[in-house]
Design a protein around this motif. Structure first.
Motif, PDB file in Angstrom:
ATOM      1  N   LEU A 128     -42.911 -63.725  54.757  1.00  0.00           N
ATOM      2  CA  LEU A 128     -44.300 -64.022  55.113  1.00  0.00           C
ATOM      3  C   LEU A 128     -44.932 -64.976  54.111  1.00  0.00           C
ATOM      4  N   ARG A 129     -44.707 -64.704  52.840  1.00  0.00           N
ATOM      5  CA  ARG A 129     -45.325 -65.518  51.792  1.00  0.00           C
ATOM      6  C   ARG A 129     -44.855 -66.969  51.826  1.00  0.00           C
ATOM      7  N   PHE A 130     -43.549 -67.161  51.932  1.00  0.00           N
ATOM      8  CA  PHE A 130     -43.026 -68.514  51.803  1.00  0.00           C
ATOM      9  C   PHE A 130     -42.833 -69.236  53.131  1.00  0.00           C
ATOM     10  N   ARG A 131     -42.689 -68.534  54.213  1.00  0.00           N
ATOM     11  CA  ARG A 131     -42.497 -69.179  55.515  1.00  0.00           C
ATOM     12  C   ARG A 131     -43.825 -69.382  56.244  1.00  0.00           C
ATOM     13  N   PHE A 132     -44.689 -68.377  56.188  1.00  0.00           N
ATOM     14  CA  PHE A 132     -45.922 -68.451  56.967  1.00  0.00           C
ATOM     15  C   PHE A 132     -47.157 -68.723  56.109  1.00  0.00           C
ATOM     16  N   ILE A 133     -47.397 -67.908  55.107  1.00  0.00           N
ATOM     17  CA  ILE A 133     -48.629 -68.041  54.325  1.00  0.00           C
ATOM     18  C   ILE A 133     -48.718 -69.405  53.650  1.00  0.00           C
ATOM     19  N   ALA A 134     -47.641 -69.877  53.053  1.00  0.00           N
ATOM     20  CA  ALA A 134     -47.676 -71.177  52.373  1.00  0.00           C
ATOM     21  C   ALA A 134     -48.086 -72.287  53.334  1.00  0.00           C
ATOM     22  N   ASN A 135     -47.506 -72.300  54.524  1.00  0.00           N
ATOM     23  CA  ASN A 135     -47.859 -73.322  55.525  1.00  0.00           C
ATOM     24  C   ASN A 135     -49.291 -73.158  56.006  1.00  0.00           C
ATOM     25  N   GLU A 136     -49.690 -71.914  56.256  1.00  0.00           N
ATOM     26  CA  GLU A 136     -51.043 -71.669  56.754  1.00  0.00           C
ATOM     27  C   GLU A 136     -52.088 -72.085  55.721  1.00  0.00           C
ATOM     28  N   GLU A 137     -51.830 -71.786  54.453  1.00  0.00           N
ATOM     29  CA  GLU A 137     -52.803 -72.137  53.426  1.00  0.00           C
ATOM     30  C   GLU A 137     -52.951 -73.653  53.296  1.00  0.00           C
ATOM     31  N   ARG A 138     -51.841 -74.373  53.376  1.00  0.00           N
ATOM     32  CA  ARG A 138     -51.926 -75.837  53.336  1.00  0.00           C
ATOM     33  C   ARG A 138     -52.739 -76.350  54.526  1.00  0.00           C
ATOM     34  N   ALA A 139     -52.481 -75.800  55.696  1.00  0.00           N
ATOM     35  CA  ALA A 139     -53.198 -76.240  56.896  1.00  0.00           C
ATOM     36  C   ALA A 139     -54.685 -75.909  56.800  1.00  0.00           C
ATOM     37  N   LEU A 140     -55.010 -74.730  56.311  1.00  0.00           N
ATOM     38  CA  LEU A 140     -56.419 -74.348  56.188  1.00  0.00           C
ATOM     39  C   LEU A 140     -57.136 -75.169  55.121  1.00  0.00           C
ATOM     40  N   ASP A 141     -56.458 -75.448  54.018  1.00  0.00           N
ATOM     41  CA  ASP A 141     -57.040 -76.328  53.001  1.00  0.00           C
ATOM     42  C   ASP A 141     -57.418 -77.670  53.633  1.00  0.00           C
ATOM     43  N   ALA A 142     -56.512 -78.231  54.431  1.00  0.00           N
ATOM     44  CA  ALA A 142     -56.738 -79.541  55.030  1.00  0.00           C
ATOM     45  C   ALA A 142     -57.795 -79.507  56.127  1.00  0.00           C
TER      46      ALA A 142
END
Length: 159
Positions: A128-142
């Motif tokens: 979850l941390r490295f596959r989903f959360i990392a991608n989601e956080e980058r997308a939400l930041d942007a």
């Protein structure tokens, strides 16, 4: 809950056919199967603590999903997020659905007591941390910008 702009700088989330609920089911089955087939020493067995933790985890995940749904936010991790949801369980965790999934697996691990289900819970948390959360956080930041950054400063990722 606060709305955000439809920023064209949205970072795409990695497409996947497997979503967290499917991974949860897979890790649950793998952990239980390894418990049955490999056995191993009882590390910590506490059904009285594990069963309520598993129920609490599922309840938290469903509460998070319901909160997202009521707000009209994208629930699938591959969908573009245009809303910042900060109420319900999102007041104390940025990822209550994921936290709930891991808590449910930890509850099962406490019920069973051997190492295999604990490895499944740990594996799920890392996935979850490295596959989903990392991608989601980058997308939400942007896509959400400063409101999301302020939320990140205020609310922890897990707890």
């Amino acid at each position: 809950m606060s709305g955000a702009s439809n920023d064209a700088r949205m970072v795409p989330v990695a497409p996947t056919r497997w979503l967290p609920p499917q991974f949860f089911a897979l890790f649950l089955v793998l952990g239980a199967a390894a418990h049955v087939t490999a056995g191993g020493p009882i590390l910590l067995r506490s059904p009285w603590l594990g069963a309520p933790l598993a129920v609490l985890g599922v309840t938290l995940a469903l509460w998070g999903r319901r909160t997202f749904s009521r707000a009209g936010a994208a629930i699938r991790p591959t969908e573009r997020s245009t809303l910042l949801v900060t109420d319900g369980p999102f007041r104390f965790s940025r990822n209550p659905m994921y936290l709930g999934i891991v808590a449910a697996l930890a509850g099962v691990a406490l019920v069973l007591g051997t190492p295999a289900p604990w490895l499944a819970a740990l594996g799920m948390a890392l996935l979850l941390r490295f596959r989903f959360i990392a991608n989601e956080e980058r997308a939400l930041d942007a896509s959400l910008g400063e409101p999301y950054l302020a939320y990140k400063r205020r609310v922890r990722r897990w707890l």
